[in-house]
Write a protein that holds these residues in place. Structure first.
Motif, PDB file in Angstrom:
ATOM      1  N   UNK A  30      16.543  43.361  23.583  1.00 22.31           N
ATOM      2  CA  UNK A  30      17.928  43.212  24.011  1.00 22.31           C
ATOM      3  C   UNK A  30      18.011  43.675  25.462  1.00 22.31           C
ATOM      4  N   UNK A  31      18.107  42.708  26.380  1.00 30.48           N
ATOM      5  CA  UNK A  31      18.048  43.013  27.805  1.00 30.48           C
ATOM      6  C   UNK A  31      19.424  42.838  28.422  1.00 30.48           C
ATOM      7  N   UNK A  32      19.833  43.824  29.227  1.00 27.44           N
ATOM      8  CA  UNK A  32      21.084  43.681  29.955  1.00 27.44           C
ATOM      9  C   UNK A  32      20.772  43.582  31.443  1.00 27.44           C
ATOM     10  N   UNK A  33      21.323  42.575  32.105  1.00 27.46           N
ATOM     11  CA  UNK A  33      21.116  42.392  33.539  1.00 27.46           C
ATOM     12  C   UNK A  33      22.390  42.823  34.253  1.00 27.46           C
ATOM     13  N   UNK A  34      22.260  43.755  35.214  1.00 27.63           N
ATOM     14  CA  UNK A  34      23.434  44.201  35.960  1.00 27.63           C
ATOM     15  C   UNK A  34      23.254  43.917  37.443  1.00 27.63           C
ATOM     16  N   UNK A  35      24.363  43.937  38.170  1.00 23.83           N
ATOM     17  CA  UNK A  35      24.338  43.691  39.606  1.00 23.83           C
ATOM     18  C   UNK A  35      25.702  43.209  40.038  1.00 23.83           C
ATOM     19  N   UNK A  36      25.926  43.225  41.362  1.00 28.54           N
ATOM     20  CA  UNK A  36      27.206  42.731  41.873  1.00 28.54           C
ATOM     21  C   UNK A  36      27.270  41.216  41.697  1.00 28.54           C
ATOM     22  N   UNK A  37      28.471  40.650  41.838  1.00 35.42           N
ATOM     23  CA  UNK A  37      28.529  39.190  41.797  1.00 35.42           C
ATOM     24  C   UNK A  37      27.800  38.660  43.022  1.00 35.42           C
ATOM     25  N   UNK A  38      27.025  37.604  42.808  1.00 38.53           N
ATOM     26  CA  UNK A  38      26.216  37.062  43.883  1.00 38.53           C
ATOM     27  C   UNK A  38      24.841  37.698  43.983  1.00 38.53           C
ATOM     28  N   UNK A  39      24.546  38.676  43.094  1.00 32.97           N
ATOM     29  CA  UNK A  39      23.239  39.351  43.154  1.00 32.97           C
ATOM     30  C   UNK A  39      22.155  38.482  42.537  1.00 32.97           C
ATOM     31  N   UNK A  40      22.550  37.446  41.773  1.00 34.87           N
ATOM     32  CA  UNK A  40      21.563  36.548  41.182  1.00 34.87           C
ATOM     33  C   UNK A  40      21.425  36.690  39.683  1.00 34.87           C
ATOM     34  N   UNK A  41      22.310  37.500  39.028  1.00 33.32           N
ATOM     35  CA  UNK A  41      22.136  37.667  37.585  1.00 33.32           C
ATOM     36  C   UNK A  41      22.446  36.383  36.839  1.00 33.32           C
ATOM     37  N   UNK A  42      23.485  35.685  37.298  1.00 30.39           N
ATOM     38  CA  UNK A  42      23.835  34.427  36.654  1.00 30.39           C
ATOM     39  C   UNK A  42      22.709  33.408  36.835  1.00 30.39           C
ATOM     40  N   UNK A  43      22.165  33.364  38.030  1.00 31.63           N
ATOM     41  CA  UNK A  43      21.067  32.446  38.318  1.00 31.63           C
ATOM     42  C   UNK A  43      19.873  32.756  37.421  1.00 31.63           C
ATOM     43  N   UNK A  44      19.569  34.055  37.281  1.00 26.95           N
ATOM     44  CA  UNK A  44      18.430  34.464  36.458  1.00 26.95           C
ATOM     45  C   UNK A  44      18.584  33.928  35.040  1.00 26.95           C
ATOM     46  N   UNK A  45      19.767  34.147  34.476  1.00 30.49           N
ATOM     47  CA  UNK A  45      19.992  33.728  33.092  1.00 30.49           C
ATOM     48  C   UNK A  45      19.936  32.206  32.976  1.00 30.49           C
ATOM     49  N   UNK A  46      20.504  31.509  33.965  1.00 29.60           N
ATOM     50  CA  UNK A  46      20.567  30.051  33.875  1.00 29.60           C
ATOM     51  C   UNK A  46      19.244  29.349  34.166  1.00 29.60           C
ATOM     52  N   UNK A  47      18.303  30.059  34.791  1.00 33.97           N
ATOM     53  CA  UNK A  47      16.985  29.426  34.939  1.00 33.97           C
ATOM     54  C   UNK A  47      16.281  29.378  33.587  1.00 33.97           C
ATOM     55  N   UNK A  48      16.587  30.351  32.707  1.00 32.01           N
ATOM     56  CA  UNK A  48      15.845  30.451  31.444  1.00 32.01           C
ATOM     57  C   UNK A  48      16.052  29.207  30.583  1.00 32.01           C
ATOM     58  N   UNK A  49      17.259  28.579  30.607  1.00 34.51           N
ATOM     59  CA  UNK A  49      17.422  27.334  29.856  1.00 34.51           C
ATOM     60  C   UNK A  49      17.482  26.117  30.765  1.00 34.51           C
ATOM     61  N   UNK A  50      17.082  26.308  32.020  1.00 33.82           N
ATOM     62  CA  UNK A  50      16.945  25.161  32.911  1.00 33.82           C
ATOM     63  C   UNK A  50      18.259  24.613  33.436  1.00 33.82           C
ATOM     64  N   UNK A  51      19.391  25.327  33.233  1.00 36.79           N
ATOM     65  CA  UNK A  51      20.647  24.842  33.815  1.00 36.79           C
ATOM     66  C   UNK A  51      20.560  24.932  35.335  1.00 36.79           C
ATOM     67  N   UNK A  52      19.794  25.926  35.829  1.00 33.42           N
ATOM     68  CA  UNK A  52      19.491  26.002  37.253  1.00 33.42           C
ATOM     69  C   UNK A  52      17.993  25.758  37.390  1.00 33.42           C
ATOM     70  N   UNK A  53      17.585  24.709  38.119  1.00 31.38           N
ATOM     71  CA  UNK A  53      16.153  24.423  38.220  1.00 31.38           C
ATOM     72  C   UNK A  53      15.435  25.424  39.132  1.00 31.38           C
ATOM     73  N   UNK A  54      14.211  25.748  38.748  1.00 31.36           N
ATOM     74  CA  UNK A  54      13.391  26.674  39.530  1.00 31.36           C
ATOM     75  C   UNK A  54      12.840  25.938  40.745  1.00 31.36           C
ATOM     76  N   UNK A  55      12.908  26.578  41.932  1.00 30.92           N
ATOM     77  CA  UNK A  55      12.395  25.926  43.140  1.00 30.92           C
ATOM     78  C   UNK A  55      10.890  26.109  43.262  1.00 30.92           C
ATOM     79  N   UNK A  56      10.428  27.372  43.017  1.00 35.45           N
ATOM     80  CA  UNK A  56       8.981  27.599  43.051  1.00 35.45           C
ATOM     81  C   UNK A  56       8.627  28.680  42.043  1.00 35.45           C
ATOM     82  N   UNK A  57       7.348  28.761  41.717  1.00 31.03           N
ATOM     83  CA  UNK A  57       6.904  29.700  40.706  1.00 31.03           C
ATOM     84  C   UNK A  57       6.911  29.065  39.337  1.00 31.03           C
ATOM     85  N   UNK A  58       6.457  29.811  38.311  1.00 30.16           N
ATOM     86  CA  UNK A  58       6.440  29.253  36.964  1.00 30.16           C
ATOM     87  C   UNK A  58       7.246  30.136  36.028  1.00 30.16           C
ATOM     88  N   UNK A  59       7.917  29.473  35.073  1.00 29.11           N
ATOM     89  CA  UNK A  59       8.750  30.162  34.096  1.00 29.11           C
ATOM     90  C   UNK A  59       8.419  29.603  32.729  1.00 29.11           C
TER      91      UNK A  59
END
Lengths: 268, 296, 271
Positions: A30-59
């Motif tokens: 059970x992981x909780x991601x914290x940070x200010x808005x714009x810190x990238x937490x939403x992006x992090x979560x949305x890469x996991x189901x591909x709603x935001x495509x990864x630019x580089x690296x592997x997931x």
């Protein structure tokens, strides 16, 4: 197991959403991601189901590669990764049941879903999901008639109906009042414990993060700046994540046990 | 921080903003109006006779209403007007149905949130083209040569004429839905058609059906025009009566038109209100805007 | 997911509800719509058969249409200017009268409940007569010509503008009205300074719609002898001069499209 290896996300606008993230989330955590808005937490979560495509690296999620996956592969991945949203994202004009059955679309043929001929086994799954979040009595009520907390429980039921291996939650309690927020978090925690589904939750409020997070990940400027247990995440850590002193606004108001002292919170 | 310190510049009085753009706009409008008055070559003198002539004709038409409506030939006039009005309603209903069936897929194709940009552009141009043409021209050009004269031709013309506005409004209703459920369906692994069926359509359908009903109300009026070229319905009757200057019968016919139209409008309006409020959303302002664009 | 773990909520919540029957309103709606459809289809003898049997006849006319008499577009330039002028004048007068009627039809601006109800009734009578009906009436009242066309469109516009604008007035923010009342404004001052500024953008937008509508409608009412290009169309139709009808058709398309684009541009500036 969710594994980020050197993952970066750059948006078409040029903004760097994630900056070479390396992260491993074992099954059932059970992981909780914290940070200010714009810190990238939403992006992090949305890469996991591909709603935001990864630019580089592997997931990788389980044995599936998310980075570079085509539409079909992404759909198969999304079938196994459920998502809960800040604004619930229910079709408010239709019944709770139909909303929960949205979670079964991935397993329903297009023709069947066009006419709404749901399989009996899918309806059974939907009922069980509603029972698990305790609002089965509302099954045939219009979603628009439910309160915010009830709507978010329907959204959780929709995810459960998917029979997912991972649940992602993007600020699931940001639109709810404090007691309801705690209740929804408890629901998520219980589901995580009972069913062993890996859960990644974005939160803004520190006390909720500390109370419910088994592991806390702090983000700032698209980078992971903290990764540890709830006990390790003291005020100093949060101040470094937020890049400023904590204020009363960072704590859920009216919570039973305010976890952070707010004395110095008047500064800027 | 809490005490606002007024900067030096804010204490000088500002000069009033220039009125030139406003004045120029007014002058241009005035010029257009004067030009129009000059070009139109209307017989303005006749305006002076208007009150008297309205009075005369209203008395003439009113006489039709003073006769016993159960007596021949007056009963026949009432029945004929009602029959023709019902025929107009039939034309309008079938026309609206044809328009609805054809415009629904076009609406999805014209919605920016659903279809690729190229498809949207082509579909929108097509809808604009249909919208630009009065039904009567459609009837004369496309339908009359094949279907001849009669209410069927009228219905088909109204149907094709409705595609333009209905398609555009459907696309707008689809674009203005809450994108959240669509994202949720996407995140749950739903295919595109499934997203349309379960995330988009339930949100947009009430508004779309309300547009259909509103278009039906408009089509009843539009059918009158088609009647003039011989498509039947109330328009054909009006055209004959005015040619023969049968004022008493015209009076009866107008009363039937007014009564039936107001009745149908209020039923349809009540159904629309019921459909829209079903979702519990406050749509009054949007609906008004849509009514305005539905007329065009 | 296994279903072995028991739900932990109270017993009341765990009773599964039965699937409710569709609401009576939906059933009534579906049955009524089906019945009206059958009645209408029988009434107008709906069939698509001519599409297959008589397509050739249509093809002949369409071929004629593909050879428009381009010169005719310019020959009837005057009729076009007349149509446009009718539309401009009718829109101007109709929208202004419509605005006044709207103020009288809303309970926000006319407190007397009987009075605004009466105005509403008059307006719905005006609205229920189709544009072509007004054209016939006005031709009878003032004779054949543009004046009849202008008057017919004015009546037609009053109906539309007054309905849409009075609904906008009903929905204005009551705050400024309260403020005007509190500062001792009379009802005209209140309408002018608290209501009118709030509905102005909507009113202007409706007026533009009405102008677009008038271009199309002024062609239509010409059929009743009310001047402009509609008269020309009627004559050419009577002569079966398809090449000329086609030319009018193309010109209509261009003019309506141009007016559409212009009014879109204006609307964007207003918004």
């Amino acid at each position: 197991m969710i594994r980020f290896s050197d993952v970066s996300v750059r948006y078409p606008t040029g903004t760097l959403g994630l900056d070479s993230i390396d992260l491993e989330i074992p099954d059932g955590q059970f992981v909780v991601v914290v940070g200010l808005s714009g810190a990238g937490k939403s992006t992090l979560v949305r890469t996991i189901n591909g709603l935001v495509p990864v630019t580089s690296g592997t997931l990788e999620v389980g044995d599936r590669m998310v980075s570079g996956a085509g539409k079909r592969k992404l759909r198969q991945l999304r079938a196994e990764v459920g998502m809960i949203f800040q604004s619930f994202n229910l079709v408010t004009r239709t019944s709770v049941m139909n909303n929960v059955l949205l979670g079964r679309l991935h397993a329903t043929s297009t023709l069947r879903s066009l006419v709404g001929a749901w399989k009996a086994s899918d309806v059974e799954l939907a009922f069980e999901a509603l029972e698990r979040v305790g609002i089965v009595d509302k099954a045939y009520v219009r979603a628009s008639q439910l309160s915010g907390g009830q709507q978010q429980r329907v959204a959780i039921a929709r995810v459960l109906a998917q029979e997912p291996q991972v649940i992602l939650a993007d600020e699931p309690v940001a639109s709810l009042d404090p007691p309801t927020a705690n209740q929804v978090m408890r629901d998520l925690q219980r589901i995580n414990r009972e069913l062993g589904i890996t859960t990644v939750v974005n939160l803004h409020f520190l006390d909720l993060a500390r109370t419910y997070g088994e592991r806390i990940i702090g983000m700032r400027g698209g980078k992971v700046v903290f990764d540890g247990t709830a006990d390790q995440a003291d005020d100093a850590v949060f101040e470094s994540i937020y890049g400023r002193s904590l204020t009363a606004a960072d704590v859920l108001p009216g919570d039973e046990e305010p976890a952070v002292s707010t004395d110095e919170g008047l500064a800027p | 921080m809490t005490t606002p310190t007024r900067s030096a510049t804010s204490s000088t009085r500002p000069t009033p903003p220039s009125k030139w753009p406003h004045t120029i706009g007014l002058l241009v409008s005035l010029a257009v109006v004067i030009l129009a008055v000059w070009l139109v070559d209307a017989n303005w003198i006749r305006l002076a006779d208007l009150p008297a002539s309205i009075g005369n004709y209203i008395v003439l038409m009113g006489q039709g209403l003073t006769h016993n409506p159960l007596e021949v030939p007056w009963s026949e006039y009432w029945v004929l007007a009602t029959q023709r009005m019902l025929e107009s309603i039939q034309m309008a209903w079938i026309g609206t149905l044809i328009g609805a069936v054809l415009s629904l897929p076009l609406g999805f194709l014209a919605a920016r949130t659903v279809s690729p940009a190229g498809v949207v552009f082509v579909t929108r141009q097509f809808l604009n083209a249909v919208r630009a043409l009065p039904e009567i021209i459609l009837a004369i050009v496309l339908i009359m040569p094949i279907f001849g004269l009669g209410p069927l031709t009228g219905a088909l013309a109204l149907g094709i004429g409705s595609i333009g506005t209905l398609g555009k409004l459907t696309a707008e209703a689809i674009e203005s839905i809450d994108p959240g459920p669509v994202e949720a369906a996407l995140a749950a692994g739903a295919r595109p058609v499934q997203r349309m069926r379960w995330a988009i359509l339930p949100q947009a359908l009430p508004e779309i059906v309300a547009f259909w009903l509103y278009r039906f109300e408009i089509n009843i009026r539009a059918s009158a025009v088609l009647g003039v070229i011989g498509a039947g319905g109330i328009g054909s009757l009006l055209s004959q009566l005015f040619n023969r200057r049968e004022w008493e019968q015209i009076g009866i016919t107008l009363v039937v038109i007014i009564a039936v139209t107001i009745l149908v409008d209020s039923i349809s309006g009540a159904v629309r209100a019921r459909i829209i409020s079903g979702g519990g959303r406050k749509l009054a302002a949007r609906e008004r805007h849509d009514e305005a664009s539905a007329i065009v | 997911m296994t279903s072995t773990a028991a739900p932990t909520r109270g017993p009341a919540a765990s009773a599964r509800p039965r699937k409710p029957a569709p609401s009576w309103a939906l059933w009534t709606g579906i049955i009524a719509a089906t019945a009206i459809t059958i009645w209408s289809a029988l009434g107008i003898e709906f069939t698509l058969a001519p599409l297959f049997t008589d397509a050739a006849r249509g093809w002949f006319v369409i071929q004629e249409f593909f050879a428009p008499n381009w010169g005719f577009i310019f020959q009837v330039g005057n009729a076009w200017l007349e149509t446009l002028s009718i539309a401009v004048l009718a829109s101007l007068v109709g929208c202004l009268l419509g605005l006044i009627a709207a103020m009288l039809a809303s309970k926000v601006t006319l407190a007397n409940p009987v009075a605004h109800q009466v105005v509403k009734w008059v307006l719905s009578v005006i609205r229920s007569i189709p544009d072509i009906g007004w054209a016939f009436l006005m031709v009878a009242f003032v004779g054949v010509g543009s004046l009849a066309g202008i008057l017919a469109l004015v009546m037609f516009n009053i109906g539309i503008i007054a309905k849409l604008t009075s609904e906008s007035i009903d929905a204005v923010d009551p705050g400024p009205i309260e403020a005007a009342d509190a500062s001792g404004a009379n009802s005209f001052q209140r309408a002018r300074w608290a209501v009118y500024p709030q509905v102005l953008p909507n009113f202007l937008s409706y007026s533009l719609y009405v102008f677009e509508l008038n271009i199309r409608a002024s062609i239509v009412i010409g059929l009743a002898g009310a001047g402009g290009i509609g008269n020309v169309l009627l004559v050419q139709l009577g002569r079966f001069a398809w090449e000329n009808v086609s030319a009018i058709f193309i010109a209509t398309f261009v003019v309506v499209l141009a007016v559409d684009l212009a009014s879109q541009a204006i609307r964007r500036r207003i918004a």
